[in-house]
Every structure is written in C-alpha cells, then in structure tokens.
Design an enzyme around this catalytic site. Sequence first.
Site, short mmCIF file in Angstrom:
data_model
loop_
_atom_site.label_atom_id
_atom_site.label_comp_id
_atom_site.label_asym_id
_atom_site.label_seq_id
_atom_site.Cartn_x
_atom_site.Cartn_y
_atom_site.Cartn_z
N ASP A 11 0.91 -0.63 -0.05
CA ASP A 11 0.48 -0.38 0.17
C ASP A 11 0.73 1.55 -0.17
OD1 ASP A 11 -2.55 0.89 0.21
OD2 ASP A 11 -1.77 2.01 1.97
N SER A 12 0.17 2.45 -0.44
CA SER A 12 1.03 3.28 -0.93
C SER A 12 1.80 4.13 1.01
CB SER A 12 -0.10 4.76 -1.15
OG SER A 12 -1.03 5.06 -0.81
N TYR A 43 -0.37 8.30 -2.60
CA TYR A 43 0.32 7.93 -4.45
C TYR A 43 -0.48 9.18 -5.34
CZ TYR A 43 3.67 4.33 -3.68
OH TYR A 43 4.42 2.83 -3.49
N GLY A 44 -2.02 9.28 -4.87
CA GLY A 44 -3.72 10.28 -5.44
C GLY A 44 -2.96 10.63 -6.13
N CYS A 74 -4.30 -1.33 -2.06
CA CYS A 74 -3.95 0.21 -2.63
C CYS A 74 -4.88 0.43 -4.10
CB CYS A 74 -2.99 1.09 -2.69
SG CYS A 74 -2.26 2.79 -3.70
N THR A 76 -5.36 3.74 -5.74
CA THR A 76 -4.86 3.85 -6.69
C THR A 76 -4.07 2.89 -7.72
OG1 THR A 76 -4.58 5.83 -5.41
CG2 THR A 76 -2.80 6.28 -6.91
N GLU A 153 -2.65 9.56 7.32
CA GLU A 153 -1.09 8.85 7.69
C GLU A 153 0.02 9.83 8.73
OE1 GLU A 153 0.89 6.88 6.22
OE2 GLU A 153 -0.45 5.96 4.88
N CYS A 185 -10.68 3.72 -1.27
CA CYS A 185 -9.41 4.35 -0.65
C CYS A 185 -9.20 3.59 0.68
CB CYS A 185 -8.66 6.03 -0.54
SG CYS A 185 -6.97 5.88 0.10
N HIS A 187 -7.27 3.61 2.71
CA HIS A 187 -7.01 4.72 4.43
C HIS A 187 -8.41 4.93 5.18
CE1 HIS A 187 -2.82 5.29 2.29
NE2 HIS A 187 -2.74 6.09 3.54
#
Length: 285
Positions: A11-12, A43-44, A74, A76, A153, A185, A187
Amino acid sequence: MTNKQPIGFIDSGVGGLTVVKEAIKQLPNENIIYLGDTARCPYGPRPAKQVIEYTWEMTRFLLRKNIKMLVIACNTATAVALDEIKKQLVIPVVGVILPGTRAAVKSTKNLQIGVIGTAGTVKSGSYKQAIITKVPEAAVTSLACPKFVPIVESNQFQSSVAKKIVAETLLPLKNKKIDTLILGCTHYPLLRPIIQNVMGQNVKLIDSGAETIGEVSMLLDYFDIANTDTLSKADYSFYTTGSTVMFDGIAKEWLAALPVYSKHIELGGSQSCDTMVEKHITYDQ
C-alpha cells in the site's frame, strides 16, 4: 509454491492495514507480510507512470520474501498498475477495485452509487467503468478526497480536524440520492465513523479493502495454496519506508491487541512526505 508461504500486501502507506485486519479475521492461519510506502505517500496526486514504478518497487521487495500471492491494497495502485503486474507475475495478484464494485452493485437499491477516493483513483474512472459494465443504468457520482490520506497518515483520523475536513469534503454528496458509498481508498475505513455520521445511517458504506479478502480466500482455495496448519501461530511482518514509530502507533491501534514492530526499509528515491502531510493538516486548520 508451498501453502505456508506468506501473502504479501502493499500500500502507499498505512491504509492497507484495514485490509490486513480483515485478512487476520477471515484467514487466521495465513502468514502475512505488509509493506507500506509511507515515505512517498500519498500516491493519489502522482502521475500514473510514477505510481506504476513505485508499485513495482514494492512488489519486487515482497517477491524476494517468497510470497505466494500479492494483494495490491491500494486503490490508486490497483487502478493504474494491477493489469501490468498481474500479466508479469506467476503468482495470483489481487486488487481492491472489483471486489468493492461487486459489493456496491449488490447493496444498492436505487442504483445511485457514490465513490470517494484519491485524485488518481477518481481520475482513472475505474470504479465507474466497472459499475456501469455490470449495471448500465446505474448512476455513479465520484468525488476525489485528497485531504483524507494525509489525515490518516499523520494519525489524526480521530481528531476534530478530521471531522471538519470530512464534513466539508463530502458536502457535494449530501444533495445526491446515493444509498451506497464506496470507500475507494483503503485509508478511508479509519475515517469510517466520521464518514458515516456525515452521510447518515441510510447510506451503506462499502469497504473495498475488506471485500477483497473474500476474493483472496476464494483464490487460495482455487489454487490449493491455503495454509491449513492450525497448530502453528501465523506470522505477521510489517515494513515501512517511513517512520516506524508513526506506523506502529497507527497499526497497534487499528489491529487491536496484535503487537506490531515494523522495520524500516529504503526503496528507490524514497523521500519523506512529512512536509506534505503537515502542509495539508495546517492548511485545513
């Protein structure tokens, strides 16, 4: 390939932990290796070419760990890199978009479906295309929420700042008649209580990452690579390209009693995105 080989998750950042949480719940015997590229998230906003490059760097790292399956946790990365990586690997590769799409189509009653995701995921149109392919008469409303990932994050997903940002960002969806909203997403499930409160209890939230584990389980059985050893304790390893302190703090809170001690690694030109995160949070305060 042996059944005891681990499943790899990339994942990012920390978002893919929402997928791992579901994997631990549904697949308790499976060994797991997770890599979050927290140093280069989000990453978006990045160009597709760069996202593909970063996704390959994470993939190669996990391949050296002898994984038996790769989960691109992820949205994206799934949108822009899944097809390429899937074609070149001999192990099963799973993304998070199609499972989330199937769940949304099954859930909606009025065919009014919303999708929230990063700028990259929304721009790709992957969710909308997948939904329309299955149900041509569906109306899909997509909304990019670029400020959500930095909130998570930076471990502020339970803060008053998070509540304010989520409420303001989702305002365009309030006058729509959507009855189903895809959290596009991985997240975003960490913001789920706030998102649900803003959208109202009548809107069904679809966790695309959690839905993905159903597909993982099916593929493990199909390829006969499920770990059936119930006597040995499953092993979980976590790697991050950013701060292990920040990563472990979020992981331990999200994964409850599971002890998490991540290891820091470097991938090709990794640069910290702490400044980017701080900029987002400061701006919205």
